[in-house]
Motif scaffolding. Structure first.
Motif, mmCIF file in Angstrom:
data_model
loop_
_atom_site.group_PDB
_atom_site.id
_atom_site.type_symbol
_atom_site.label_atom_id
_atom_site.label_comp_id
_atom_site.label_asym_id
_atom_site.label_seq_id
_atom_site.Cartn_x
_atom_site.Cartn_y
_atom_site.Cartn_z
ATOM 1 N N ASN B 33 0.821 -1.222 0.000
ATOM 2 C CA ASN B 33 0.000 0.000 0.000
ATOM 3 C C ASN B 33 0.851 1.267 0.000
ATOM 4 O OD1 ASN B 33 0.926 0.292 2.631
ATOM 5 N ND2 ASN B 33 -1.024 -0.221 3.592
ATOM 6 N N GLY B 34 2.189 1.111 -0.019
ATOM 7 C CA GLY B 34 3.094 2.243 -0.081
ATOM 8 C C GLY B 34 3.577 2.737 1.265
ATOM 9 N N ASN B 35 2.955 2.267 2.339
ATOM 10 C CA ASN B 35 3.384 2.677 3.673
ATOM 11 C C ASN B 35 4.546 1.809 4.151
ATOM 12 O OD1 ASN B 35 1.306 4.567 3.755
ATOM 13 N ND2 ASN B 35 -0.111 3.136 4.731
ATOM 14 N N THR B 36 5.361 2.381 5.012
ATOM 15 C CA THR B 36 6.498 1.653 5.576
ATOM 16 C C THR B 36 6.234 1.414 7.051
ATOM 17 O OG1 THR B 36 8.012 2.671 3.986
ATOM 18 C CG2 THR B 36 8.991 1.620 5.929
ATOM 19 N N TYR B 37 6.099 0.137 7.414
ATOM 20 C CA TYR B 37 5.667 -0.201 8.768
ATOM 21 C C TYR B 37 6.838 -0.578 9.656
ATOM 22 C CZ TYR B 37 0.968 -0.040 6.842
ATOM 23 O OH TYR B 37 -0.198 0.377 6.255
ATOM 24 N N LEU B 38 7.571 0.445 10.079
ATOM 25 C CA LEU B 38 8.646 0.292 11.037
ATOM 26 C C LEU B 38 8.310 1.155 12.244
ATOM 27 C CD1 LEU B 38 11.504 1.524 12.309
ATOM 28 C CD2 LEU B 38 11.386 -0.910 11.790
ATOM 29 N N SER B 39 8.291 0.520 13.399
ATOM 30 C CA SER B 39 7.963 1.239 14.623
ATOM 31 C C SER B 39 9.065 1.015 15.661
ATOM 32 C CB SER B 39 6.607 0.802 15.177
ATOM 33 O OG SER B 39 6.588 -0.582 15.465
ATOM 34 N N TRP B 40 9.059 1.869 16.675
ATOM 35 C CA TRP B 40 10.012 1.785 17.784
ATOM 36 C C TRP B 40 9.240 1.726 19.100
ATOM 37 C CZ3 TRP B 40 15.188 1.206 17.132
ATOM 38 C CH2 TRP B 40 15.739 1.560 15.886
ATOM 39 N N LEU B 41 9.707 0.862 19.981
ATOM 40 C CA LEU B 41 9.106 0.703 21.302
ATOM 41 C C LEU B 41 10.168 0.865 22.377
ATOM 42 C CD1 LEU B 41 7.774 -2.205 19.581
ATOM 43 C CD2 LEU B 41 6.046 -1.211 21.061
ATOM 44 N N GLN B 42 9.745 1.354 23.521
ATOM 45 C CA GLN B 42 10.590 1.486 24.697
ATOM 46 C C GLN B 42 10.058 0.559 25.786
ATOM 47 O OE1 GLN B 42 9.671 4.709 27.455
ATOM 48 N NE2 GLN B 42 11.796 5.425 27.285
ATOM 49 N N ILE B 56 7.898 4.818 10.715
ATOM 50 C CA ILE B 56 9.245 5.410 10.629
ATOM 51 C C ILE B 56 9.442 6.639 11.526
ATOM 52 C CG2 ILE B 56 11.025 6.430 9.137
ATOM 53 C CD1 ILE B 56 9.794 5.034 6.770
ATOM 54 N N SER B 57 8.499 7.582 11.459
ATOM 55 C CA SER B 57 8.812 8.884 12.048
ATOM 56 C C SER B 57 7.655 9.564 12.783
ATOM 57 C CB SER B 57 9.302 9.832 10.943
ATOM 58 O OG SER B 57 8.296 9.979 9.950
ATOM 59 N N ASN B 58 6.530 8.891 12.918
ATOM 60 C CA ASN B 58 5.376 9.495 13.597
ATOM 61 C C ASN B 58 5.422 9.210 15.097
ATOM 62 O OD1 ASN B 58 3.732 10.482 11.216
ATOM 63 N ND2 ASN B 58 3.981 8.335 10.686
ATOM 64 N N ARG B 59 5.517 10.286 15.886
ATOM 65 C CA ARG B 59 5.528 10.106 17.334
ATOM 66 C C ARG B 59 4.125 9.753 17.824
ATOM 67 N NH1 ARG B 59 9.163 14.103 17.340
ATOM 68 N NH2 ARG B 59 7.492 15.664 17.313
ATOM 69 N N PRO B 64 7.560 12.415 24.127
ATOM 70 C CA PRO B 64 8.282 13.698 24.066
ATOM 71 C C PRO B 64 8.965 13.908 22.718
ATOM 72 C CG PRO B 64 8.810 12.500 26.081
ATOM 73 C CD PRO B 64 8.037 11.561 25.221
ATOM 74 N N ASP B 65 9.084 15.171 22.334
ATOM 75 C CA ASP B 65 9.644 15.461 21.013
ATOM 76 C C ASP B 65 11.165 15.304 20.951
ATOM 77 O OD1 ASP B 65 9.272 19.127 21.189
ATOM 78 O OD2 ASP B 65 10.465 17.709 22.365
ATOM 79 N N ARG B 66 11.791 14.907 22.055
ATOM 80 C CA ARG B 66 13.221 14.578 21.980
ATOM 81 C C ARG B 66 13.444 13.239 21.276
ATOM 82 N NH1 ARG B 66 11.974 13.759 27.368
ATOM 83 N NH2 ARG B 66 12.377 11.682 28.209
ATOM 84 N N PHE B 67 12.359 12.474 21.100
ATOM 85 C CA PHE B 67 12.441 11.222 20.354
ATOM 86 C C PHE B 67 12.070 11.497 18.894
ATOM 87 C CE2 PHE B 67 13.093 8.093 23.645
ATOM 88 C CZ PHE B 67 12.573 8.676 24.783
ATOM 89 N N SER B 68 12.903 10.981 17.980
ATOM 90 C CA SER B 68 12.585 11.124 16.569
ATOM 91 C C SER B 68 13.029 9.879 15.809
ATOM 92 C CB SER B 68 13.245 12.370 15.974
ATOM 93 O OG SER B 68 14.654 12.241 16.022
ATOM 94 N N GLY B 69 12.321 9.594 14.735
ATOM 95 C CA GLY B 69 12.657 8.446 13.903
ATOM 96 C C GLY B 69 12.877 8.883 12.469
ATOM 97 N N THR B 77 16.531 4.690 11.950
ATOM 98 C CA THR B 77 17.248 5.198 13.110
ATOM 99 C C THR B 77 16.280 5.840 14.093
ATOM 100 O OG1 THR B 77 19.207 5.659 11.761
ATOM 101 C CG2 THR B 77 19.076 6.740 13.898
ATOM 102 N N LEU B 78 16.495 5.549 15.368
ATOM 103 C CA LEU B 78 15.808 6.241 16.449
ATOM 104 C C LEU B 78 16.828 7.157 17.106
ATOM 105 C CD1 LEU B 78 13.299 6.536 18.389
ATOM 106 C CD2 LEU B 78 14.431 4.816 19.823
ATOM 107 N N LYS B 79 16.454 8.414 17.277
ATOM 108 C CA LYS B 79 17.356 9.362 17.929
ATOM 109 C C LYS B 79 16.685 9.974 19.153
ATOM 110 C CE LYS B 79 20.098 10.516 13.857
ATOM 111 N NZ LYS B 79 20.513 11.552 12.878
#
Lengths: 116, 112
Positions: B33-42, B56-59, B64-69, B77-79
């Motif tokens: 469908n064109g979406n990229t399904y990569l997520s990050w968990l803590q 990829i990049s949706n918080r 907090p906005d100190r987290f970015s993908g 990358t998770l920063k």
């Protein structure tokens, strides 16, 4: 507020069965993709099974295929995981989560121990 | 199955300093469908995992906005811009492009 509460865990002998429940509030399980994930002590996360919110299609990890069954009850707003032919390597904390392609909300988890 | 490889596996960081975690996939995570399904968990000690980032990049809500993908295709990358004490825990990437879903091995973030 979304909440997920697992129950039904405990100690079971190898070859035995357990049914885990995940009671949901704040949303409707029948309309949402739902997932079970497990974590053995000191280890990482392992995806176990999922059920589609729209089609009700079910999916399983190879390690549990043929032994575990995921299902849901709309009247109780509850997700289930029927676990049969349990083995020692099924010992883990089992989490239910709301979501399919990503997992938005998680329960606190329930411990399943398979041991004689 | 899609294999997700995280580096580093352990990251000692000074409070207030940035941190970065890489997640490399054995296959493209772009869905049909064109979406990229990569997520990050803590996962903080003794807690269930918590969603930080999806697609990829949706918080996620409340993160907090100190987290970015960032990233695309197979490299992500998770920063954390400035590490705080509450960020201690294990971070996992997860792919939702194919069944079975898979997780990275986890990266333990600790304070120096």
């Amino acid at each position: 507020e979304v909440q997920l509460l697992e129950s039904g865990g405990g100690l079971v002998q190898p070859g035995g069965s357990l049914r885990l429940s995940c009671a949901a509030s704040g949303f409707t399980v029948i309309n949402s993709p739902m997932t079970w994930v497990r974590q053995a002590a000191g280890k990482g996360l392992e995806w176990v099974s999922a059920i589609s919110g729209t089609t009700g299609g079910t999916y399983y990890a190879d390690s549990v295929k043929g032994r575990f069954t995921i299902s849901r009850d709309s009247s109780k707003n509850t997700l289930y995981l029927q676990m049969n032919s349990l083995r020692a390597d099924d010992t883990a904390i089992y989490f239910c989560a709301e979501g399919g392609s990503w997992l938005e909300y998680w329960g606190q988890g329930i411990l399943v121990t398979v041991s004689s | 199955d899609i294999v997700l490889t995280q580096t580093p596996l352990s990251s000692p960081v000074t409070l207030g300093q940035p941190a970065s975690i890489s997640c490399r996939s054995s296959q493209s995570l772009v869905h049909s469908n064109g979406n990229t399904y990569l997520s990050w968990l803590q996962q903080r000690p003794g807690q269930p995992p918590r969603l930080l980032i999806y697609e990829i990049s949706n918080r996620f809500s409340g993160v907090p906005d100190r987290f970015s993908g960032s990233g695309a295709g197979t490299d992500f990358t998770l920063k954390i811009s400035r590490v705080e004490a509450e960020d201690v825990g294990v971070y996992y990437c997860m792919q939702g492009a194919q069944f079975p879903r898979t997780f990275g091995q986890g990266t333990k973030l600790e304070i120096k």
